[in-house]
Design a protein around this motif. Sequence first.
Motif, PDB file in Angstrom:
ATOM      1  N   PHE A   1      16.091  52.380  45.104  1.00 21.74           N
ATOM      2  CA  PHE A   1      15.037  51.339  44.849  1.00 21.74           C
ATOM      3  C   PHE A   1      13.690  51.710  45.249  1.00 21.74           C
ATOM      4  O   PHE A   1      12.631  51.301  44.558  1.00 21.74           O
ATOM      5  CB  PHE A   1      15.635  50.116  45.771  1.00 21.74           C
ATOM      6  N   GLU A   2      13.385  52.441  46.192  1.00 22.66           N
ATOM      7  CA  GLU A   2      11.991  52.739  46.822  1.00 22.66           C
ATOM      8  C   GLU A   2      11.516  53.762  45.629  1.00 22.66           C
ATOM      9  O   GLU A   2      10.496  53.470  45.300  1.00 22.66           O
ATOM     10  CB  GLU A   2      12.064  53.398  48.148  1.00 22.66           C
ATOM     11  N   LYS A   3      12.258  54.475  45.171  1.00 20.22           N
ATOM     12  CA  LYS A   3      11.882  55.551  44.085  1.00 20.22           C
ATOM     13  C   LYS A   3      11.348  54.670  42.873  1.00 20.22           C
ATOM     14  O   LYS A   3      10.383  54.925  42.114  1.00 20.22           O
ATOM     15  CB  LYS A   3      12.958  56.606  43.610  1.00 20.22           C
ATOM     16  N   SER A   4      12.208  53.597  42.366  1.00 17.54           N
ATOM     17  CA  SER A   4      11.655  52.903  41.275  1.00 17.54           C
ATOM     18  C   SER A   4      10.556  52.389  41.619  1.00 17.54           C
ATOM     19  O   SER A   4      10.061  51.707  40.601  1.00 17.54           O
ATOM     20  CB  SER A   4      13.270  51.911  40.909  1.00 17.54           C
ATOM     21  N   LEU A   5      10.171  51.656  42.783  1.00 18.66           N
ATOM     22  CA  LEU A   5       8.989  50.955  42.735  1.00 18.66           C
ATOM     23  C   LEU A   5       7.822  51.999  43.022  1.00 18.66           C
ATOM     24  O   LEU A   5       6.506  51.454  43.000  1.00 18.66           O
ATOM     25  CB  LEU A   5       9.081  50.156  44.253  1.00 18.66           C
ATOM     26  N   ALA A   6       7.911  53.204  43.071  1.00 23.32           N
ATOM     27  CA  ALA A   6       6.755  54.067  43.660  1.00 23.32           C
ATOM     28  C   ALA A   6       5.473  53.991  42.819  1.00 23.32           C
ATOM     29  O   ALA A   6       4.496  54.114  43.153  1.00 23.32           O
ATOM     30  CB  ALA A   6       7.345  55.709  43.819  1.00 23.32           C
ATOM     31  N   ALA A   7       5.916  53.781  41.439  1.00 20.91           N
ATOM     32  CA  ALA A   7       4.526  53.803  40.620  1.00 20.91           C
ATOM     33  C   ALA A   7       3.836  52.344  40.654  1.00 20.91           C
ATOM     34  O   ALA A   7       2.943  52.245  39.881  1.00 20.91           O
ATOM     35  CB  ALA A   7       4.971  54.082  39.084  1.00 20.91           C
ATOM     36  N   SER A   8       4.471  51.516  40.925  1.00 19.82           N
ATOM     37  CA  SER A   8       4.066  50.045  41.018  1.00 19.82           C
ATOM     38  C   SER A   8       3.512  49.184  42.158  1.00 19.82           C
ATOM     39  O   SER A   8       2.794  48.250  42.333  1.00 19.82           O
ATOM     40  CB  SER A   8       5.086  49.046  40.116  1.00 19.82           C
ATOM     41  N   TYR A   9       4.104  49.804  43.520  1.00 18.34           N
ATOM     42  CA  TYR A   9       4.047  49.114  44.870  1.00 18.34           C
ATOM     43  C   TYR A   9       3.626  50.035  45.745  1.00 18.34           C
ATOM     44  O   TYR A   9       3.847  51.278  45.605  1.00 18.34           O
ATOM     45  CB  TYR A   9       5.342  48.420  45.137  1.00 18.34           C
ATOM     46  N   ILE A  10       2.899  49.636  46.862  1.00 15.18           N
ATOM     47  CA  ILE A  10       2.229  50.280  47.964  1.00 15.18           C
ATOM     48  C   ILE A  10       3.196  50.550  48.974  1.00 15.18           C
ATOM     49  O   ILE A  10       2.973  51.192  49.856  1.00 15.18           O
ATOM     50  CB  ILE A  10       0.891  49.950  48.224  1.00 15.18           C
ATOM     51  N   GLY A  11       4.228  49.443  48.839  1.00 14.98           N
ATOM     52  CA  GLY A  11       5.061  49.476  50.208  1.00 14.98           C
ATOM     53  C   GLY A  11       6.195  48.335  49.935  1.00 14.98           C
ATOM     54  O   GLY A  11       6.318  47.654  49.010  1.00 14.98           O
ATOM     55  N   VAL A  12       6.923  48.235  50.995  1.00 11.53           N
ATOM     56  CA  VAL A  12       8.065  47.114  51.137  1.00 11.53           C
ATOM     57  C   VAL A  12       7.990  46.620  52.464  1.00 11.53           C
ATOM     58  O   VAL A  12       7.847  47.141  53.424  1.00 11.53           O
ATOM     59  CB  VAL A  12       9.399  47.796  50.746  1.00 11.53           C
TER      60      VAL A  12
END
Length: 70
Positions: free
Chosen positions: A26-37
């Motif tokens: 999940f975190e890997k899929s967000l890496a290009a679009s989000y700065i954090g969770v």
Amino acid sequence: MLHIREMFGAPALQRAGIGRKILAAFEKSLAASYIGVFLQTGGQLPADKFYASCDYVTSDMVSMVKRIKV
């Protein structure tokens, strides 16, 4: 910043590495679009230790609730 609303595993499947793999993907899929969770969990639940072991840290935010009596 993305907010994880709910994530849990069936008790019989906990501590088998499944949640950690799902969270990492999940975190890997967000890496290009989000700065954090951002997420919230009860401090006395197993999830608290799980997220801490995945490098999540507590923040300065405070959650508050009030039950209204009818």
